[in-house]
Write a protein that holds these residues in place. Structure first.
Motif, PDB file in Angstrom:
ATOM      1  N   ILE A  17       9.055   0.321   9.173  1.00  0.00           N
ATOM      2  CA  ILE A  17      10.023  -0.123  10.323  1.00  0.00           C
ATOM      3  C   ILE A  17       9.836   0.973  11.480  1.00  0.00           C
ATOM      4  CG2 ILE A  17      11.962  -0.874  11.450  1.00  0.00           C
ATOM      5  CD1 ILE A  17      12.424  -2.320   8.903  1.00  0.00           C
ATOM      6  N   LEU A  18       9.905   2.162  11.021  1.00  0.00           N
ATOM      7  CA  LEU A  18      10.055   3.139  12.124  1.00  0.00           C
ATOM      8  C   LEU A  18       8.595   3.366  12.564  1.00  0.00           C
ATOM      9  CD1 LEU A  18      11.565   5.608  13.286  1.00  0.00           C
ATOM     10  CD2 LEU A  18      10.801   7.070  11.235  1.00  0.00           C
ATOM     11  N   ALA A  19       7.510   3.391  11.840  1.00  0.00           N
ATOM     12  CA  ALA A  19       6.271   3.470  12.276  1.00  0.00           C
ATOM     13  C   ALA A  19       5.931   2.456  13.324  1.00  0.00           C
ATOM     14  CB  ALA A  19       5.245   3.415  11.281  1.00  0.00           C
ATOM     15  N   PHE A  20       6.492   1.146  13.084  1.00  0.00           N
ATOM     16  CA  PHE A  20       6.319   0.144  14.110  1.00  0.00           C
ATOM     17  C   PHE A  20       6.881   0.487  15.568  1.00  0.00           C
ATOM     18  CE2 PHE A  20       8.377  -3.799  16.039  1.00  0.00           C
ATOM     19  CZ  PHE A  20       7.244  -4.483  16.146  1.00  0.00           C
ATOM     20  N   VAL A  21       8.098   1.121  15.436  1.00  0.00           N
ATOM     21  CA  VAL A  21       9.049   1.324  16.641  1.00  0.00           C
ATOM     22  C   VAL A  21       8.275   2.448  17.247  1.00  0.00           C
ATOM     23  CG1 VAL A  21      11.194   2.465  17.564  1.00  0.00           C
ATOM     24  CG2 VAL A  21      11.326   0.674  15.719  1.00  0.00           C
ATOM     25  N   ALA A  22       7.917   3.452  16.428  1.00  0.00           N
ATOM     26  CA  ALA A  22       6.992   4.661  17.176  1.00  0.00           C
ATOM     27  C   ALA A  22       5.673   4.059  17.730  1.00  0.00           C
ATOM     28  CB  ALA A  22       6.553   5.686  16.002  1.00  0.00           C
ATOM     29  N   THR A  23       5.139   3.105  16.938  1.00  0.00           N
ATOM     30  CA  THR A  23       3.674   2.549  17.587  1.00  0.00           C
ATOM     31  C   THR A  23       3.951   1.624  18.891  1.00  0.00           C
ATOM     32  OG1 THR A  23       2.994   2.521  15.268  1.00  0.00           O
ATOM     33  CG2 THR A  23       1.763   1.075  17.105  1.00  0.00           C
ATOM     34  N   ASP A  64       0.901  -1.272   0.005  1.00  0.00           N
ATOM     35  CA  ASP A  64       0.020  -0.124  -0.078  1.00  0.00           C
ATOM     36  C   ASP A  64       0.876   1.148   0.136  1.00  0.00           C
ATOM     37  OD1 ASP A  64      -1.891   2.142   0.429  1.00  0.00           O
ATOM     38  OD2 ASP A  64      -2.893   0.998   2.196  1.00  0.00           O
ATOM     39  N   ALA A  65       0.834   1.966  -1.204  1.00  0.00           N
ATOM     40  CA  ALA A  65       1.804   3.198  -1.091  1.00  0.00           C
ATOM     41  C   ALA A  65       1.319   3.943  -0.259  1.00  0.00           C
ATOM     42  CB  ALA A  65       1.708   3.643  -2.680  1.00  0.00           C
ATOM     43  N   ARG A  66       0.491   4.187   0.598  1.00  0.00           N
ATOM     44  CA  ARG A  66      -0.036   5.264   1.686  1.00  0.00           C
ATOM     45  C   ARG A  66       0.690   5.186   2.712  1.00  0.00           C
ATOM     46  NH1 ARG A  66      -6.448   4.408   1.665  1.00  0.00           N
ATOM     47  NH2 ARG A  66      -5.471   2.253   1.327  1.00  0.00           N
ATOM     48  N   ASN A  67       1.517   3.787   2.731  1.00  0.00           N
ATOM     49  CA  ASN A  67       2.305   3.444   3.998  1.00  0.00           C
ATOM     50  C   ASN A  67       3.588   4.273   3.999  1.00  0.00           C
ATOM     51  OD1 ASN A  67       0.481   2.217   5.881  1.00  0.00           O
ATOM     52  ND2 ASN A  67       0.587   0.311   4.543  1.00  0.00           N
ATOM     53  N   GLN A  68       4.090   4.964   2.734  1.00  0.00           N
ATOM     54  CA  GLN A  68       5.043   5.531   2.586  1.00  0.00           C
ATOM     55  C   GLN A  68       5.089   6.794   3.557  1.00  0.00           C
ATOM     56  OE1 GLN A  68       6.746   6.358  -1.443  1.00  0.00           O
ATOM     57  NE2 GLN A  68       5.520   4.406  -2.197  1.00  0.00           N
ATOM     58  N   ASP A  69       3.897   7.274   4.075  1.00  0.00           N
ATOM     59  CA  ASP A  69       3.499   8.337   4.846  1.00  0.00           C
ATOM     60  C   ASP A  69       3.813   7.741   6.372  1.00  0.00           C
ATOM     61  OD1 ASP A  69       2.573  11.138   5.541  1.00  0.00           O
ATOM     62  OD2 ASP A  69       1.224   9.909   6.550  1.00  0.00           O
ATOM     63  N   ILE A  70       4.738   8.321   7.029  1.00  0.00           N
ATOM     64  CA  ILE A  70       4.816   7.761   8.510  1.00  0.00           C
ATOM     65  C   ILE A  70       3.464   7.815   9.374  1.00  0.00           C
ATOM     66  CG2 ILE A  70       5.607  10.072   9.458  1.00  0.00           C
ATOM     67  CD1 ILE A  70       6.850   6.669  10.406  1.00  0.00           C
ATOM     68  N   GLY A  71       2.540   9.029   9.201  1.00  0.00           N
ATOM     69  CA  GLY A  71       1.451   8.974   9.896  1.00  0.00           C
ATOM     70  C   GLY A  71       0.549   7.775   9.493  1.00  0.00           C
ATOM     71  N   TYR A  72       0.451   7.665   8.197  1.00  0.00           N
ATOM     72  CA  TYR A  72      -0.555   6.732   7.701  1.00  0.00           C
ATOM     73  C   TYR A  72       0.094   5.153   8.099  1.00  0.00           C
ATOM     74  CZ  TYR A  72      -3.716   4.142   4.809  1.00  0.00           C
ATOM     75  OH  TYR A  72      -4.741   3.366   4.091  1.00  0.00           O
ATOM     76  N   ALA A  73       1.480   4.899   8.186  1.00  0.00           N
ATOM     77  CA  ALA A  73       1.954   3.870   8.516  1.00  0.00           C
ATOM     78  C   ALA A  73       1.796   3.590  10.018  1.00  0.00           C
ATOM     79  CB  ALA A  73       3.575   3.836   8.316  1.00  0.00           C
ATOM     80  N   VAL A  74       1.737   4.733  10.824  1.00  0.00           N
ATOM     81  CA  VAL A  74       1.593   4.135  12.400  1.00  0.00           C
ATOM     82  C   VAL A  74      -0.055   4.007  12.403  1.00  0.00           C
ATOM     83  CG1 VAL A  74       1.161   5.560  14.635  1.00  0.00           C
ATOM     84  CG2 VAL A  74       3.209   6.004  13.239  1.00  0.00           C
ATOM     85  N   ASN A  94       0.239   8.911  21.290  1.00  0.00           N
ATOM     86  CA  ASN A  94       1.648   8.656  21.923  1.00  0.00           C
ATOM     87  C   ASN A  94       2.680   8.515  20.896  1.00  0.00           C
ATOM     88  OD1 ASN A  94       0.220   8.951  24.372  1.00  0.00           O
ATOM     89  ND2 ASN A  94       0.030   6.478  24.780  1.00  0.00           N
ATOM     90  N   ALA A  95       2.412   7.593  19.897  1.00  0.00           N
ATOM     91  CA  ALA A  95       3.214   7.437  18.825  1.00  0.00           C
ATOM     92  C   ALA A  95       3.859   8.526  18.176  1.00  0.00           C
ATOM     93  CB  ALA A  95       2.812   6.395  17.852  1.00  0.00           C
ATOM     94  N   ASN A  96       2.841   9.436  17.751  1.00  0.00           N
ATOM     95  CA  ASN A  96       2.987  10.908  17.096  1.00  0.00           C
ATOM     96  C   ASN A  96       3.972  11.693  17.918  1.00  0.00           C
ATOM     97  OD1 ASN A  96       1.962  10.140  14.747  1.00  0.00           O
ATOM     98  ND2 ASN A  96       0.057  10.788  15.346  1.00  0.00           N
ATOM     99  N   LYS A  97       3.576  11.845  19.532  1.00  0.00           N
ATOM    100  CA  LYS A  97       4.475  12.618  20.394  1.00  0.00           C
ATOM    101  C   LYS A  97       5.947  11.836  20.201  1.00  0.00           C
ATOM    102  CE  LYS A  97       0.610  13.778  23.312  1.00  0.00           C
ATOM    103  NZ  LYS A  97      -0.113  13.379  24.731  1.00  0.00           N
ATOM    104  N   TRP A  98       6.191  10.765  20.391  1.00  0.00           N
ATOM    105  CA  TRP A  98       7.403  10.103  20.251  1.00  0.00           C
ATOM    106  C   TRP A  98       8.116  10.420  18.974  1.00  0.00           C
ATOM    107  CZ3 TRP A  98       9.992   6.707  17.174  1.00  0.00           C
ATOM    108  CH2 TRP A  98      11.174   6.078  17.882  1.00  0.00           C
ATOM    109  N   LEU A  99       7.551  10.404  17.943  1.00  0.00           N
ATOM    110  CA  LEU A  99       8.058  10.873  16.429  1.00  0.00           C
ATOM    111  C   LEU A  99       8.726  12.376  16.466  1.00  0.00           C
ATOM    112  CD1 LEU A  99       5.858   9.096  13.945  1.00  0.00           C
ATOM    113  CD2 LEU A  99       8.427   8.703  14.528  1.00  0.00           C
ATOM    114  N   ASN A 100       7.390  13.138  17.328  1.00  0.00           N
ATOM    115  CA  ASN A 100       7.857  14.519  17.438  1.00  0.00           C
ATOM    116  C   ASN A 100       9.215  14.814  18.015  1.00  0.00           C
ATOM    117  OD1 ASN A 100       5.807  15.310  15.670  1.00  0.00           O
ATOM    118  ND2 ASN A 100       4.364  15.625  17.471  1.00  0.00           N
TER     119      ASN A 100
END
Length: 251
Positions: free
Chosen positions: A80-86, A14-24, A45-51
């Motif tokens: 993978i980054l989204a996985f870590v953030a999540t 899914d190409a939309r998962n190239q966006d980190i927010g969508y992947a989370v 919480n994941a988005n706060k971690w990314l920020n």
């Protein structure tokens, strides 16, 4: 690991998962299938971690620095980054929930202790006696001279009592007896039918002052009042109308 790679490859389609927010959000949907988690809070919480990561470095550079799947394609790195953030978001969510549970348990314990302490607070019981004014004036004067019942007056009270009532302080405050004491003025013209209300505070209930009790038990209860030295109040001289519609019952 094979299952993890399978999920990564499936999400990568899914190409939309190239966006980190969508992947989370995609990882949060997978988490929702594993348990009853509030995925909206996990996502926040994941988005706060990314920020926080973005304040010091580019998130993908951060991923390369910690050497997690550094050779994967760019899309996989985002996943993978989204996985870590999540995962960080889920961990924070679980810690917050544990803190809530701990606070709730503490509050329950505090409430239980408070209710337990309240249960041990003894409520006053009020005994009220009805006495004819003229016939027992000497006793009335003796009772008025002190705020507490004297032993020598205890037995005399039994013979002088025409009617009585006992109940909790709350019940007394709602009673017609209390209402009469509040509103009934002292007599200006005396009558042989005039009365006094004698209020006695007891530290516990005593069923021997209840209605329809054996006279000998009632007599013993009056005699034992002297041992307790209870607080006592005598009303002004009242007309007989003061007790006509009250809760007094016969001695």
């Amino acid at each position: 690991m094979n299952k993890f790679n399978h999920i990564i490859n499936e999400l990568a389609q899914d190409a939309r998962n190239q966006d980190i927010g969508y992947a989370v959000a995609s990882w949060c949907r997978i988490i929702s299938q594993l348990g009853h988690y509030d995925t909206q809070k996990v996502k926040e919480n994941a988005n706060k971690w990314l920020n926080k990561i973005q304040l010091v470095d580019n998130p993908l550079n951060f991923l390369n620095k910690i050497n997690i799947f550094a050779n994967n394609e760019s899309t996989n790195k985002v996943l993978i980054l989204a996985f870590v953030a999540t995962g960080a978001g889920l961990l924070q969510y679980l810690l917050n929930e544990k803190e809530k549970i701990n606070k709730l348990e503490e509050q329950i314990i505090q409430d239980a202790n408070y209710l337990s302490s309240k249960a041990y607070i003894k409520q006053k019981n009020i005994l009220v006696l009805l006495i004819k004014s003229d016939r027992y004036q000497e006793l009335i004067d003796s009772l008025k001279s002190d705020n507490y019942l004297n032993p020598e007056d205890s037995f005399k009270l039994y013979g002088a009592t025409q009617g009585l009532w006992i109940g909790t302080e709350n019940e007394f405050n709602k009673s017609q007896i209390k209402q009469e004491l509040n509103i009934r003025p002292s007599v200006t013209t005396k009558s042989e039918y005039d009365v006094h209300f004698v209020k006695i505070e007891l530290d516990r209930d005593d069923s021997r002052f209840a209605p329809n009790v054996n006279p000998m038990d009632r007599r013993d209860a009056f005699i034992e009042l002297a041992d307790k030295s209870p607080k006592i109040e005598v009303s002004p001289r009242l007309s007989c109308e003061a007790y006509e519609h009250t809760e007094f019952y016969s001695r």
